[in-house]
Motif scaffolding. Structure first.
Motif, PDB file in Angstrom:
ATOM      1  N   PHE A 354       0.531  -1.475  -0.008  1.00 14.78           N
ATOM      2  CA  PHE A 354      -0.376  -0.032   0.505  1.00 14.78           C
ATOM      3  C   PHE A 354       0.794   1.133  -0.295  1.00 14.78           C
ATOM      4  O   PHE A 354       0.312   2.184  -0.317  1.00 14.78           O
ATOM      5  N   ALA A 355       1.717   0.961   1.279  1.00 12.73           N
ATOM      6  CA  ALA A 355       2.219   2.365   0.764  1.00 12.73           C
ATOM      7  C   ALA A 355       3.423   2.545  -0.506  1.00 12.73           C
ATOM      8  O   ALA A 355       3.812   3.533  -0.699  1.00 12.73           O
ATOM      9  N   GLY A 356       3.955   1.122  -1.084  1.00 17.07           N
ATOM     10  CA  GLY A 356       4.709   1.421  -2.412  1.00 17.07           C
ATOM     11  C   GLY A 356       4.067   1.995  -3.144  1.00 17.07           C
ATOM     12  O   GLY A 356       4.293   2.773  -3.805  1.00 17.07           O
ATOM     13  N   LEU A 357       2.319   1.651  -3.479  1.00 18.18           N
ATOM     14  CA  LEU A 357       1.725   2.291  -3.971  1.00 18.18           C
ATOM     15  C   LEU A 357       1.169   3.483  -4.404  1.00 18.18           C
ATOM     16  O   LEU A 357       1.557   4.572  -5.584  1.00 18.18           O
ATOM     17  N   GLY A 358       1.373   3.974  -3.046  1.00 20.31           N
ATOM     18  CA  GLY A 358       1.190   5.255  -2.481  1.00 20.31           C
ATOM     19  C   GLY A 358       3.072   6.241  -3.321  1.00 20.31           C
ATOM     20  O   GLY A 358       2.648   7.223  -4.468  1.00 20.31           O
ATOM     21  N   SER A 359       4.063   5.553  -3.343  1.00 19.20           N
ATOM     22  CA  SER A 359       4.772   5.901  -4.007  1.00 19.20           C
ATOM     23  C   SER A 359       4.991   6.114  -5.402  1.00 19.20           C
ATOM     24  O   SER A 359       5.828   7.079  -5.507  1.00 19.20           O
ATOM     25  N   LEU A 360       4.281   5.224  -5.683  1.00 22.99           N
ATOM     26  CA  LEU A 360       4.453   5.494  -7.281  1.00 22.99           C
ATOM     27  C   LEU A 360       3.812   6.334  -7.836  1.00 22.99           C
ATOM     28  O   LEU A 360       4.421   7.359  -8.842  1.00 22.99           O
ATOM     29  N   VAL A 361       2.514   6.782  -6.613  1.00 18.07           N
ATOM     30  CA  VAL A 361       1.646   7.533  -7.649  1.00 18.07           C
ATOM     31  C   VAL A 361       2.227   8.547  -8.091  1.00 18.07           C
ATOM     32  O   VAL A 361       2.055   9.516  -8.361  1.00 18.07           O
ATOM     33  N   MET A 362       2.819   9.199  -6.348  1.00 16.65           N
ATOM     34  CA  MET A 362       3.587  10.422  -6.416  1.00 16.65           C
ATOM     35  C   MET A 362       4.064  10.536  -7.028  1.00 16.65           C
ATOM     36  O   MET A 362       5.050  11.289  -7.434  1.00 16.65           O
ATOM     37  N   GLY A 363       5.691   9.940  -7.129  1.00 16.20           N
ATOM     38  CA  GLY A 363       6.617   9.953  -8.056  1.00 16.20           C
ATOM     39  C   GLY A 363       5.760  10.357  -9.440  1.00 16.20           C
ATOM     40  O   GLY A 363       6.923  11.045  -9.845  1.00 16.20           O
ATOM     41  N   PHE A 364       5.283   9.601 -10.026  1.00 14.40           N
ATOM     42  CA  PHE A 364       4.651   9.315 -11.442  1.00 14.40           C
ATOM     43  C   PHE A 364       4.555  11.391 -10.984  1.00 14.40           C
ATOM     44  O   PHE A 364       4.725  12.027 -12.429  1.00 14.40           O
ATOM     45  N   GLY A 365       3.470  12.224 -10.275  1.00 15.08           N
ATOM     46  CA  GLY A 365       3.306  13.347 -10.109  1.00 15.08           C
ATOM     47  C   GLY A 365       4.642  14.044 -10.395  1.00 15.08           C
ATOM     48  O   GLY A 365       4.675  15.301 -11.561  1.00 15.08           O
ATOM     49  N   MET A 366       5.201  13.590  -9.834  1.00 16.72           N
ATOM     50  CA  MET A 366       7.217  14.676  -9.268  1.00 16.72           C
ATOM     51  C   MET A 366       7.854  14.424 -10.716  1.00 16.72           C
ATOM     52  O   MET A 366       8.226  15.579 -11.446  1.00 16.72           O
ATOM     53  N   GLY A 367       7.628  13.379 -11.261  1.00 18.53           N
ATOM     54  CA  GLY A 367       8.092  13.332 -12.691  1.00 18.53           C
ATOM     55  C   GLY A 367       7.428  14.181 -13.677  1.00 18.53           C
ATOM     56  O   GLY A 367       8.208  14.577 -14.463  1.00 18.53           O
ATOM     57  N   VAL A 368       6.002  14.189 -13.520  1.00 19.69           N
ATOM     58  CA  VAL A 368       5.271  15.119 -14.322  1.00 19.69           C
ATOM     59  C   VAL A 368       5.509  17.004 -14.371  1.00 19.69           C
ATOM     60  O   VAL A 368       6.028  17.411 -15.313  1.00 19.69           O
ATOM     61  N   VAL A 369       5.427  16.935 -13.216  1.00 19.82           N
ATOM     62  CA  VAL A 369       5.692  18.241 -12.554  1.00 19.82           C
ATOM     63  C   VAL A 369       6.988  19.206 -12.412  1.00 19.82           C
ATOM     64  O   VAL A 369       7.584  20.278 -13.361  1.00 19.82           O
ATOM     65  N   SER A 370       7.815  17.966 -12.620  1.00 21.32           N
ATOM     66  CA  SER A 370       9.384  18.668 -12.321  1.00 21.32           C
ATOM     67  C   SER A 370       9.781  18.768 -14.021  1.00 21.32           C
ATOM     68  O   SER A 370      10.361  19.466 -13.987  1.00 21.32           O
ATOM     69  N   VAL A 371       9.139  18.385 -14.559  1.00 23.26           N
ATOM     70  CA  VAL A 371       9.634  18.157 -16.300  1.00 23.26           C
ATOM     71  C   VAL A 371       9.210  19.508 -16.725  1.00 23.26           C
ATOM     72  O   VAL A 371       9.279  19.775 -16.996  1.00 23.26           O
ATOM     73  N   SER A 372       7.711  19.038 -16.440  1.00 23.13           N
ATOM     74  CA  SER A 372       6.856  20.312 -16.944  1.00 23.13           C
ATOM     75  C   SER A 372       7.712  21.399 -16.807  1.00 23.13           C
ATOM     76  O   SER A 372       7.298  23.086 -17.409  1.00 23.13           O
TER      77      SER A 372
END
Length: 489
Positions: A354-372
């Motif tokens: 459950f915690a790992g899934l949260g990390s995956l989702v949050m990491g995905f968002g950070m990747g989009v935000v940082s590059v954009s």
């Protein structure tokens, strides 16, 4: 900088990736080997400063070198940064005491403060926005791979070689990277005599160094020294503002930094940096201390972020030209609070999955935000300001990490000292809980206290993640032109 006909873009990007790999691997490999280093050198009370000195120097010098790259060109500043970083690496391998190690790590940080903003600026110079996104995805993968390879490499080096080699392995990588820039990156000659705002650079460095030291000391409850450092920050900050208002070519252009899209993106970057620091610091503690899982499982739960980050960055790079940078930015930001919900709802009965899934989702968002954010900022400024604009974004990320460390540390300490139904939890009790697999009544009480405290921390991360969404919604629409220029709309 306009592209020169002799510039070989793929080989320049290879040199950029090599330079960033040095900084990325160093961020993880040193933490793996530091217990052995401190055992040999002593000075355990200075342990945290080995990391703080690097981050402090890197953050303070990022903006300075970004401006110098605009004045004198990317190539000379990048080569100077590589030389400084390699000098610090060689000296760190010969460190004879912890104060010496801290000093040499500070030199490394200065070099990193030059390499990171200039590397990203070079990418912005060589590629129009429609092509640049794919390259940014490659660069994001460098950090993801380094997060996995760094600890493994550190373990192998300690097993078979001296710890000094964790620093010396930078030398061949740095030399290869420098050769790549010298041979394959060619800039048009710059005419005129640029003026360096030396006083502004010095005052800015002092102000930011004092601010970061104050935040660090507030996080460790050293309030008296933190107050003194905060006073130094205020005084030097006021002098810096006065200097910049009268300088012919100021170190920081207030008009540039306060431009609405840049200010909004940098605000989002500060907040996402805070959330990132809170997650990387306290999620492993929750998995080990509350869920009673091994450090390996805790590391895997956090590593899922390193899977989501490059995935988000790559997807953003492939889609923003179809739906627009602003829409991509807003859509990506929503994944931060969505991922934070997983952590805010963790219970002692939750699974690490459950915690790992949260990390995956949050990491995905950070990747989009940082590059954009980075692409948006680089698109709305003139090429002559691209170095400074890029540096402002990296500075915001590092500042957010420091703010996050101080704030979330304070939230955790408050929670541990205000747990309902029991006395304040001491650091010794917390250490025993993390080190012991025992499951007695005393451990259960401390475990519950840790859960309640970290629940406050994760709730704070959720609030800050919502702040990221609000920040990016302020960004105006950006229309990309075919030549890689942009206008705000």
């Amino acid at each position: 900088m306009s592209q020169h006909t002799k510039t070989v873009r793929p080989l320049v990007i290879a040199a950029v990736m090599a330079s960033m790999a040095m900084v990325a691997i160093e961020a993880t490999i040193v933490s793996t080997v530091m217990p052995q280093i401190v055992t040999e050198l002593g000075g355990l009370h200075l342990y945290s400063w080995v990391f703080s000195s690097f981050l402090l120097a890197q953050t303070a010098m990022t903006v300075v070198f970004g401006k110098l790259a605009d004045l004198y060109g990317r190539k000379p500043v990048m080569l100077i940064g590589i030389a400084i970083f390699l000098l610090g690496s060689v000296l760190a391998g010969f460190a004879w005491s912890m104060p010496a190690m801290i000093a040499f790590r500070l030199i490394q940080g200065i070099g990193a403060g030059a390499m990171q903003p200039v590397a990203l600026t070079i990418v912005g110079d060589l590629y129009p926005a429609r092509e640049r996104g794919k390259i940014q995805g490659y660069l994001a993968s460098v950090w993801a791979i380094s997060a996995v390879v760094g600890p493994m490499l550190g373990g192998l080096i300690i097993h078979d070689l001296s710890w000094a080699w964790i620093f010396w392995i930078n030398v061949p990588i740095g030399i290869i990277s420098a050769i790549g820039f010298i041979r394959y990156l060619h800039e048009h000659e710059r005419h005129g005599q640029p003026s360096i705002d030396i006083a502004g650079a010095a005052l800015f460095t002092v102000a930011i160094a004092a601010l970061m030291m104050a935040l660090t000391d507030f996080g460790t409850s050293d309030y008296e020294r933190a107050a003194l450092e905060l006073a130094v920050f205020v005084v030097s900050g006021m002098l810096f503002v006065a200097q910049e208002r009268r300088a012919a070519d100021p170190m920081i252009s207030f008009a540039l930094w306060s431009h609405r899209p840049i200010a909004a993106c940098n605000a989002a970057t500060v907040l996402s940096g805070m959330a990132l620091m809170g997650l990387t610091t306290f999620l492993p503690m929750y998995v080990q201390g509350v869920l009673h899982r091994s450090p390996v499982i805790a590391g895997l739960a956090l590593t899922m972020m390193m899977v989501g980050w490059p995935t988000g960055a790559t997807l953003a790079a492939r889609t923003f030209h179809r739906i627009g940078l602003r829409r991509t930015l807003i859509a990506g930001s929503v994944f931060l609070p969505l991922g934070a919900v997983f952590f805010a709802t963790l219970t002692p009965d939750s699974t690490p999955v459950f915690a790992g899934l949260g990390s995956l989702v949050m990491g995905f968002g950070m990747g989009v935000v940082s590059v954009s954010c980075l692409m948006l900022i680089q698109e709305i400024v003139k090429p002559s300001e691209r170095g400074s604009a890029t540096a402002s974004n990296l500075f915001s990320r590092n500042l957010g990490s420091t703010l996050g460390a101080a704030m979330f540390g304070a939230v955790l300490n408050y929670g541990l000292s205000h747990t309902k139904g029991m006395a304040a939890v001491t650091s010794d009790q917390l250490r025993q809980l993390l080190d012991s697999a025992a499951d007695n009544l005393h451990d259960n009480a401390v475990r519950l206290a840790l859960h309640q405290s970290l629940h406050l921390t994760f709730a704070s991360i959720l609030v800050i993640s919502l702040g990221v969404v609000l920040s990016v919604m302020i960004v105006p629409a950006i229309k990309l032109r075919a030549v890689g220029e942009a206008s705000t709309g």
